[in-house]
Design a protein around this motif. Structure first.
Motif, mmCIF file in Angstrom:
data_model
loop_
_atom_site.group_PDB
_atom_site.id
_atom_site.type_symbol
_atom_site.label_atom_id
_atom_site.label_comp_id
_atom_site.label_asym_id
_atom_site.label_seq_id
_atom_site.Cartn_x
_atom_site.Cartn_y
_atom_site.Cartn_z
ATOM 1 N N PRO A 1 9.544 1.883 0.794
ATOM 2 C CA PRO A 1 9.524 0.796 -0.194
ATOM 3 C C PRO A 1 9.170 1.301 -1.587
ATOM 4 O O PRO A 1 8.229 2.072 -1.749
ATOM 5 C CB PRO A 1 8.444 -0.150 0.344
ATOM 6 N N VAL A 2 9.934 0.870 -2.577
ATOM 7 C CA VAL A 2 9.642 1.192 -3.971
ATOM 8 C C VAL A 2 8.776 0.071 -4.538
ATOM 9 O O VAL A 2 7.680 0.300 -5.032
ATOM 10 C CB VAL A 2 10.929 1.369 -4.795
ATOM 11 N N THR A 3 9.251 -1.155 -4.471
ATOM 12 C CA THR A 3 8.497 -2.339 -4.857
ATOM 13 C C THR A 3 9.265 -3.564 -4.400
ATOM 14 O O THR A 3 10.435 -3.473 -4.025
ATOM 15 C CB THR A 3 8.228 -2.394 -6.383
ATOM 16 N N CYS A 4 8.598 -4.718 -4.467
ATOM 17 C CA CYS A 4 9.242 -5.987 -4.152
ATOM 18 C C CYS A 4 8.619 -7.033 -5.065
ATOM 19 O O CYS A 4 7.398 -7.182 -5.116
ATOM 20 C CB CYS A 4 9.018 -6.351 -2.686
ATOM 21 N N LEU A 5 9.490 -7.743 -5.792
ATOM 22 C CA LEU A 5 9.040 -8.730 -6.773
ATOM 23 C C LEU A 5 9.790 -10.036 -6.590
ATOM 24 O O LEU A 5 10.918 -10.052 -6.113
ATOM 25 C CB LEU A 5 9.292 -8.213 -8.191
ATOM 26 N N GLN A 6 9.152 -11.118 -7.036
ATOM 27 C CA GLN A 6 9.794 -12.422 -7.025
ATOM 28 C C GLN A 6 9.298 -13.207 -8.233
ATOM 29 O O GLN A 6 8.250 -12.896 -8.793
ATOM 30 C CB GLN A 6 9.486 -13.171 -5.732
ATOM 31 N N ALA A 7 10.092 -14.185 -8.631
ATOM 32 C CA ALA A 7 9.711 -15.028 -9.762
ATOM 33 C C ALA A 7 10.432 -16.354 -9.669
ATOM 34 O O ALA A 7 11.515 -16.456 -9.093
ATOM 35 C CB ALA A 7 10.050 -14.338 -11.082
ATOM 36 N N SER B 1 0.809 -1.224 0.000
ATOM 37 C CA SER B 1 0.000 0.000 0.000
ATOM 38 C C SER B 1 0.842 1.272 0.000
ATOM 39 O O SER B 1 0.368 2.318 -0.434
ATOM 40 C CB SER B 1 -0.963 0.004 1.194
ATOM 41 N N ASN B 2 2.090 1.201 0.458
ATOM 42 C CA ASN B 2 2.950 2.384 0.494
ATOM 43 C C ASN B 2 4.063 2.342 -0.549
ATOM 44 O O ASN B 2 4.983 3.156 -0.496
ATOM 45 C CB ASN B 2 3.562 2.546 1.888
ATOM 46 N N THR C 1 3.389 3.443 -12.594
ATOM 47 C CA THR C 1 3.324 4.837 -12.162
ATOM 48 C C THR C 1 4.245 5.026 -10.969
ATOM 49 O O THR C 1 4.190 4.263 -10.007
ATOM 50 C CB THR C 1 1.886 5.226 -11.791
ATOM 51 N N VAL C 2 5.073 6.054 -11.046
ATOM 52 C CA VAL C 2 5.974 6.431 -9.955
ATOM 53 C C VAL C 2 5.285 7.543 -9.175
ATOM 54 O O VAL C 2 4.946 8.582 -9.751
ATOM 55 C CB VAL C 2 7.341 6.918 -10.506
ATOM 56 N N TYR C 3 5.054 7.334 -7.867
ATOM 57 C CA TYR C 3 4.324 8.296 -7.054
ATOM 58 C C TYR C 3 5.222 9.256 -6.277
ATOM 59 O O TYR C 3 4.740 10.258 -5.760
ATOM 60 C CB TYR C 3 3.396 7.568 -6.080
ATOM 61 N N GLU C 4 6.511 8.958 -6.206
ATOM 62 C CA GLU C 4 7.456 9.811 -5.482
ATOM 63 C C GLU C 4 8.813 9.643 -6.162
ATOM 64 O O GLU C 4 9.181 8.538 -6.552
ATOM 65 C CB GLU C 4 7.531 9.340 -4.030
ATOM 66 N N THR C 5 9.551 10.733 -6.301
ATOM 67 C CA THR C 5 10.841 10.677 -6.977
ATOM 68 C C THR C 5 11.773 9.678 -6.301
ATOM 69 O O THR C 5 11.904 9.657 -5.079
ATOM 70 C CB THR C 5 11.491 12.075 -7.004
ATOM 71 N N ILE C 6 12.412 8.849 -7.128
ATOM 72 C CA ILE C 6 13.403 7.887 -6.641
ATOM 73 C C ILE C 6 14.764 8.527 -6.856
ATOM 74 O O ILE C 6 15.103 8.919 -7.971
ATOM 75 C CB ILE C 6 13.278 6.551 -7.400
ATOM 76 N N GLN C 7 15.542 8.658 -5.779
ATOM 77 C CA GLN C 7 16.760 9.450 -5.819
ATOM 78 C C GLN C 7 18.001 8.608 -5.550
ATOM 79 O O GLN C 7 17.915 7.458 -5.125
ATOM 80 C CB GLN C 7 16.657 10.570 -4.786
ATOM 81 N N ASP C 8 19.164 9.256 -5.784
ATOM 82 C CA ASP C 8 20.435 8.618 -5.446
ATOM 83 C C ASP C 8 20.373 8.127 -4.010
ATOM 84 O O ASP C 8 19.837 8.797 -3.138
ATOM 85 C CB ASP C 8 21.593 9.620 -5.587
ATOM 86 N N GLY C 9 20.931 6.962 -3.794
ATOM 87 C CA GLY C 9 20.899 6.344 -2.468
ATOM 88 C C GLY C 9 19.880 5.221 -2.385
ATOM 89 O O GLY C 9 19.864 4.478 -1.407
ATOM 90 N N ALA C 10 19.028 5.084 -3.409
ATOM 91 C CA ALA C 10 18.082 3.965 -3.435
ATOM 92 C C ALA C 10 18.875 2.670 -3.591
ATOM 93 O O ALA C 10 19.929 2.645 -4.238
ATOM 94 C CB ALA C 10 17.094 4.139 -4.582
ATOM 95 N N LYS C 11 18.374 1.596 -3.007
ATOM 96 C CA LYS C 11 19.077 0.313 -2.993
ATOM 97 C C LYS C 11 18.187 -0.804 -3.519
ATOM 98 O O LYS C 11 16.971 -0.740 -3.446
ATOM 99 C CB LYS C 11 19.513 -0.060 -1.567
ATOM 100 N N VAL D 1 13.196 -3.280 -3.729
ATOM 101 C CA VAL D 1 13.746 -1.952 -4.002
ATOM 102 C C VAL D 1 13.322 -1.001 -2.887
ATOM 103 O O VAL D 1 12.140 -0.928 -2.542
ATOM 104 C CB VAL D 1 13.247 -1.416 -5.365
ATOM 105 N N ILE D 2 14.304 -0.278 -2.339
ATOM 106 C CA ILE D 2 14.080 0.662 -1.242
ATOM 107 C C ILE D 2 14.637 2.026 -1.659
ATOM 108 O O ILE D 2 15.770 2.123 -2.127
ATOM 109 C CB ILE D 2 14.812 0.201 0.044
ATOM 110 N N ASN D 3 13.849 3.094 -1.480
ATOM 111 C CA ASN D 3 14.314 4.434 -1.829
ATOM 112 C C ASN D 3 15.370 4.910 -0.835
ATOM 113 O O ASN D 3 15.583 4.294 0.213
ATOM 114 C CB ASN D 3 13.134 5.415 -1.879
#
Length: 176
Positions: free
Chosen positions: A156-162, A50-51, A79-89, A149-151
């Motif tokens: 949290p940016v997203t989390c995926l698995q496959a 949700s976040n 859709t990107v809801y908040e800018t992802i900046q340097d330092g994201a991991k 992915v963490i900003n």
């Protein structure tokens, strides 16, 4: 399998993108999860989304499932809801059956260059198409990929698995 190929696919997808692509848990979660819309083996991790900063609308792989020695085309939108900046991991774990091949934390902004993006990634709709070669030397078997992915600020940016199987028929592969 080259780390850059796995990362590229992971980030392309993670960015509705994640292609080169993630702190948090280093374990692959395989509980009841929601499939990422589109034609791919991707699922959202079994966590609260949700976040998330990115809402992935679709990810399509061609061919699906990916094949060794072939070009894999990844098409992703979101859709990107908040800018992802340097330092994201990016926390990335790749397992071959039960064997952990990769467990690493990478700088997201360095990795997104593999999918022709650069930081900062601004708010708005994001679409990407990326072709990557899957080496024919990829050993047959079952691969599990987890990408979180963490900003820069810990959001949290997203989390995926496959889970992807290479070589042989599904009946021949079993769980390695």
């Amino acid at each position: 399998m080259r780390v850059s190929t796995v990362c590229a696919a992971a980030l392309s997808v993670g960015f509705a993108s994640a292609g080169s692509w993630f702190g948090g848990s280093q374990e692959i979660v395989t509980k009841d999860v929601e499939k990422v819309p589109g034609d791919s083996p991707l699922e959202f991790c079994d966590t609260d989304h949700s976040n998330d900063i990115i809402k992935i609308e679709s990810v399509d792989l061609s061919p699906n499932p990916p094949e060794t020695g072939a070009e894999l085309v990844i098409k992703a939108t979101g859709t990107v809801y908040e800018t992802i900046q340097d330092g994201a991991k990016v926390n990335l774990v790749v397992k071959y059956g039960l064997i952990r091949l990769i467990s690493t934390t990478a700088d997201l902004c360095e990795q997104v260059e593999n999918v022709d993006l650069k930081c900062p990634i601004e708010k708005g709709v994001l679409s990407l198409t990326k072709a990557v070669e899957i080496p024919k030397e990829v050993p047959p078997g079952t691969y599990n990929v987890y990408a979180e992915v963490i900003n820069y600020d810990g959001k949290p940016v997203t989390c995926l698995q496959a889970t992807v199987k290479f070589g042989g028929s599904k009946a021949d592969m079993g769980d390695l």
